[in-house]
Design a protein around this motif. Structure first.
Motif, PDB file in Angstrom:
ATOM      1  N   UNK A   1       1.212  -0.876  -0.301  1.00 39.29           N
ATOM      2  CA  UNK A   1       0.467  -0.082   0.300  1.00 39.29           C
ATOM      3  C   UNK A   1       0.663   1.202   0.172  1.00 39.29           C
ATOM      4  N   UNK A   2       2.026   1.305  -1.012  1.00 36.60           N
ATOM      5  CA  UNK A   2       3.028   2.754  -1.020  1.00 36.60           C
ATOM      6  C   UNK A   2       3.616   2.492   0.678  1.00 36.60           C
ATOM      7  N   UNK A   3       3.854   1.943   1.301  1.00 36.71           N
ATOM      8  CA  UNK A   3       4.213   1.930   3.198  1.00 36.71           C
ATOM      9  C   UNK A   3       5.783   1.282   3.068  1.00 36.71           C
ATOM     10  N   UNK A   4       6.711   2.216   3.531  1.00 39.17           N
ATOM     11  CA  UNK A   4       8.172   1.923   3.271  1.00 39.17           C
ATOM     12  C   UNK A   4       8.906   1.675   4.597  1.00 39.17           C
ATOM     13  N   UNK A   5       8.910   0.816   5.421  1.00 39.25           N
ATOM     14  CA  UNK A   5       9.107   0.582   6.840  1.00 39.25           C
ATOM     15  C   UNK A   5      10.402   1.850   6.531  1.00 39.25           C
ATOM     16  N   UNK A   6      10.371   2.177   8.045  1.00 40.94           N
ATOM     17  CA  UNK A   6      11.491   3.062   8.830  1.00 40.94           C
ATOM     18  C   UNK A   6      11.326   2.439  10.157  1.00 40.94           C
TER      19      UNK A   6
END
Length: 823
Positions: free
Chosen positions: A83-88
């Motif tokens: 869903x367009x989320x990149x881990x940080x």
């Protein structure tokens, strides 16, 4: 698209349950063997956990498990989470070993009851290492000041090298110089380095054309969302799936978020949320803290309920970030804005970057259409609770800082306040915001704000009433004010899904969250209208993702009415076409000659009921009963439709209608206040809000949304704020009676709403969202009315309190602290 259903009032299916107490919220659910979880919160604004001794707690009878940050799924920086989320590694996780604000959860205990869990919390010994902290964004920018995080104090979006992919935002250190602070005049915001900027037009040339130039600083307040229902959640595992009863704004859009937080696949998550007691943006896709009961339930093999107290909600429940802003603005003699140069510091809190500063600039650009504009901003981290989108994020703050400037400009130029807003109002496909990569500004689908201003001025009797504005009667003086605001109002690309059954009823699958806006039901009246189904024969299925719901937009950004009426229209059109084809196959003739209305499909003397058509759909199969599905529908809809295939005539389609421009809604608000100059106390006597939101779907609900958003704006103007101890970094306002959200006692004696009901030309139903546009105008109308009553040199920050008014009137100047945050 007004008809028998659209544009008319009705009783929503959930009303009786709500008023009789039968509606079940997350906290109301119980399960056999259910445990209760309690959180241990950080007592410090910034620290590192050195050690945890839980031996005494674990020895307490009834304690079943303890959960710490070590039990959470591992974060791999840069990983694609869907869903367009990149881990940080800089994002909030629910539990932490480095708390970044007082009240951040460190660990959780599960026990047989809440008393035992609370006692266990008291027995746990945590050793902390104190770390530097800051609770004021301006102080964080001073040379040598502490940073909110060990990595730095501001969010920066690095510019990628040519041809390289864009990278995510990073935390870096930014300090302004002593010279930056020395250059600022008394009470003015310094203009140091910024991290974000856009420019449209020639700003310097615009100032040369101006007949009046103002340079104003304004400080807003941080304000908690404070929904009546806190973010309580209950979780259990069954047959390899996580069942999560939680308070969320967006039923279908919570699945992916919960899966990411817990570390499982979306298909392993079931969300149950039939009723949510408000969110205002803070529960857009649920809340990260649901990871606690989910993992405790897995660890103990029992259902776990985590009830959040009001004080805990104040910590973890999100807030609107305050803006420290400075705007230089040029006006022509006729009031037209020739140039605007704005600078904003957004108090970001300690976690993910918020977009309020950028949004503020975009919506200032839209609402006031300056001939040239520059907008600069910097997002500063502080050791205060996390921020998030709150009803009109950025838009409210932008309109709030502009409203007093527009009022001051009108008085300095001798122009009517309505006239100065009207000459600067957007119309048609209005441009707004910064330019894109091709140097082109965005455009709206439509704007009829000038019509809203005209209608409001007439209904409010502005011309007749303005003569008494500023006139004193004993210790009382009245003031008249007005303001405008705009906000996003729709998205595209989602699905509609329903089945007309052989018994003549219509079962609509609604993936919309029931957060109090009633769009969970309202939008589907469009589909019922198209297929001629009486509303009393419609059953809406909602609130449980195990019940085969379609792909649905997030219930945030005022997008639901626009997005899901489009989806409902697409599905309704699909079903209508199928009904016509079935009638032609069964009764003869061509499909195009058949009409669909009043529960029947007919052409001349040939006719069949919707029930008969549904039976025939099952006989024909294929596309008619859902065994063959459109190839462009979203994956979640496809899975749900496959499960419902064969039950009747299926209406299923994706919104693929064209749209040119961004959908925005607009409100013009008018207010009259009365101020007692001997006490500083004031009250709003009369208020009118007129909305440009396209086609009206449900008039009574629209009125509630307009006035509800307006009340939030009034709360920001009158009472609502945070207060922090600057030395110890801890909150002094922790309860409703201290943070002061607006109550019925703050409502104007007379409060009205109206709508233009002009369809938006870029959407088939003509409707746009309404939830957020009213907030900024409500704020602005009231503060402009106060200034009209007692003068411009009274306040430069909000909320405008009685003591600020009283001391300013006595001294003849602004007396409050100009820049310090959270006071």
């Amino acid at each position: 698209m007004a008809g028998k259903l659209v544009g008319h009032n009705y009783t929503t299916p959930d009303l009786v349950a709500k008023v009789t107490g039968k509606a079940k919220y997350s906290e109301d659910f119980r399960a056999e063997g259910m445990l209760f979880a309690k959180l241990l919160l950080s007592p410090m604004p910034h620290a590192r956990v050195v050690s945890i001794d839980a031996s005494a707690a674990l020895a307490l009878p009834g304690v079943k498990a303890i959960l710490t940050a070590d039990d959470l799924p591992e974060v791999v920086a840069g990983a694609n989470l869907g869903e367009g989320i990149v881990a940080s590694t800089l994002s909030e996780r629910g539990l932490t070993m480095e708390p970044l604000y007082e009240g951040e959860p460190i660990l959780a205990v599960a026990a047989v009851d809440e008393l035992t869990a609370a006692e266990a919390i008291e027995r746990i010994k945590v050793e902390y290492e104190r770390l530097p902290f800051v609770v004021d964004p301006v102080e964080s920018l001073r040379p040598g000041s502490p940073n909110a995080r060990t990595e730095g104090n501001v969010w920066v979006r690095p510019q990628p090298a040519q041809g390289a992919p864009a990278t995510g935002p990073q935390v870096q250190e930014l300090k302004w110089t002593d010279e930056d602070f020395d250059k600022a005049g008394e009470g003015q915001l310094p203009l140091g380095k910024h991290t974000d900027e856009w420019v449209v037009g020639d700003v310097e040339a615009g100032f040369k054309q101006a007949d009046l130039i103002l340079d104003e600083t304004f400080v807003g307040a941080n304000t908690s969302h404070e929904p009546l229902e806190p973010r309580t959640a209950m979780a259990y595992w069954q047959n390899g799936k996580l069942y999560m009863h939680c308070s969320t704004q967006s039923t279908m859009r919570t699945i992916g978020a919960v899966a990411r937080w817990v570390g499982i696949k979306p298909e392993e998550v079931v969300i149950v949320s039939e009723y949510t007691g408000g969110g205002f943006g803070s529960k857009g896709s649920g809340t990260v803290f649901v990871v606690v009961p989910a993992l405790l339930a897995k660890k103990t093999g029992a259902p776990v309920m985590m009830r959040i107290t009001r004080e805990q909600e104040q910590y973890i429940g999100r807030a609107r970030p305050a803006l420290h802003s400075r705007v230089k603005i040029g006006f022509r003699k006729d009031g037209r804005i020739t140039a605007l140069d704005g600078f904003a510091i957004v108090e970001n809190g300690p976690y993910d970057v918020v977009g309020d500063a950028r949004s503020a600039g975009d919506h200032i650009s839209l609402s006031y259409q300056p001939m040239a504009m520059r907008w600069r901003s910097v997002s500063v981290l502080t050791n205060t609770p996390p921020r998030g989108a709150q009803r009109a994020p950025g838009g409210m703050q932008g309109n709030a800082l502009m409203a007093p400037i527009m009022g001051r400009g009108s008085r300095r130029l001798g122009i009517d306040l309505v006239a100065i807003h009207r000459i600067n109002a957007p119309e048609g496909k209005a441009p707004f915001g910064g330019p894109n990569a091709r140097g082109v500004q965005g455009r709206t689908t439509s704007a009829f704000l000038k019509d809203a201003i005209d209608k409001g001025a007439e209904l409010f009797n502005w011309e007749a009433r303005k003569a008494r504005s500023g006139q004193r009667n004993g210790s009382k003086v009245r003031g008249l004010g007005m303001a405008v605001s705009a906000y996003s109002a729709g998205s595209v690309g989602f699905d509609g899904l329903f089945v007309i059954k052989p018994d003549g009823t219509m079962q609509v699958q609604s993936g919309i969250g029931n957060l109090g806006t009633e769009s969970v039901f309202d939008v589907h009246r469009v589909a019922a209208e198209l297929v001629g189904m009486p509303w009393e024969k419609v059953e809406v299925v909602w609130g449980n993702t195990a019940k085969y719901l379609p792909s649905t937009c997030n219930q945030g950004g005022s997008q639901t009415t626009h997005a899901m009426t489009r989806a409902a229209h697409a599905a309704g059109t699909d079903a209508k076409k199928k009904l016509q084809e079935i009638a032609a196959k069964t009764l003869g003739g061509t499909a195009e000659t058949y009409q669909v209305a009043d529960g029947r499909v007919f052409s001349g003397n040939r006719s069949m009921t919707l029930a008969q058509a549904a039976k025939k759909a099952i006989e024909l199969g294929g596309v008619y009963d859902g065994h063959e599905l459109p190839k462009d529908i979203n994956a979640a809809t496809k899975a749900s439709a496959e499960a419902l295939a064969g039950q009747g005539l299926m209406g299923v389609a994706r919104d693929s209608y064209p749209r040119e421009g961004s959908s925005k809604s607009y409100v013009a608000t008018f207010a009259e206040v009365e101020v007692d100059v001997e006490t500083g106390h004031y009250q709003v006597l009369d208020l009118l809000a007129v909305a440009d939101v396209g086609t009206v779907i449900h008039p009574r609900n629209l009125g509630g949304q307009i006035l509800g958003g307006t009340m939030l704006g009034l709360g920001h103007a009158l009472t609502q704020k945070w207060v922090y101890d600057q030395h110890y970094g801890v909150p002094l306002a922790r309860r409703f009676y201290q943070t002061r959200p607006p109550t019925i006692l703050d409502a104007p004696a007379s409060m009205r709403s109206a709508a233009l009901d002009i369809p938006d030309p870029e959407t088939p139903v003509g409707a746009r969202g309404v939830g957020e546009a009213p907030v900024g105008a409500g704020f602005g109308a009231v503060v402009n009315a106060i200034a009209a009553a007692v003068g411009d040199e009274v306040f430069k920050r909000s909320p405008v309190t009685a003591d600020m008014i009283l001391t300013a009137v006595e001294e003849g100047r602004v007396t409050h602290e100009p820049l310090t945050a959270n006071i």
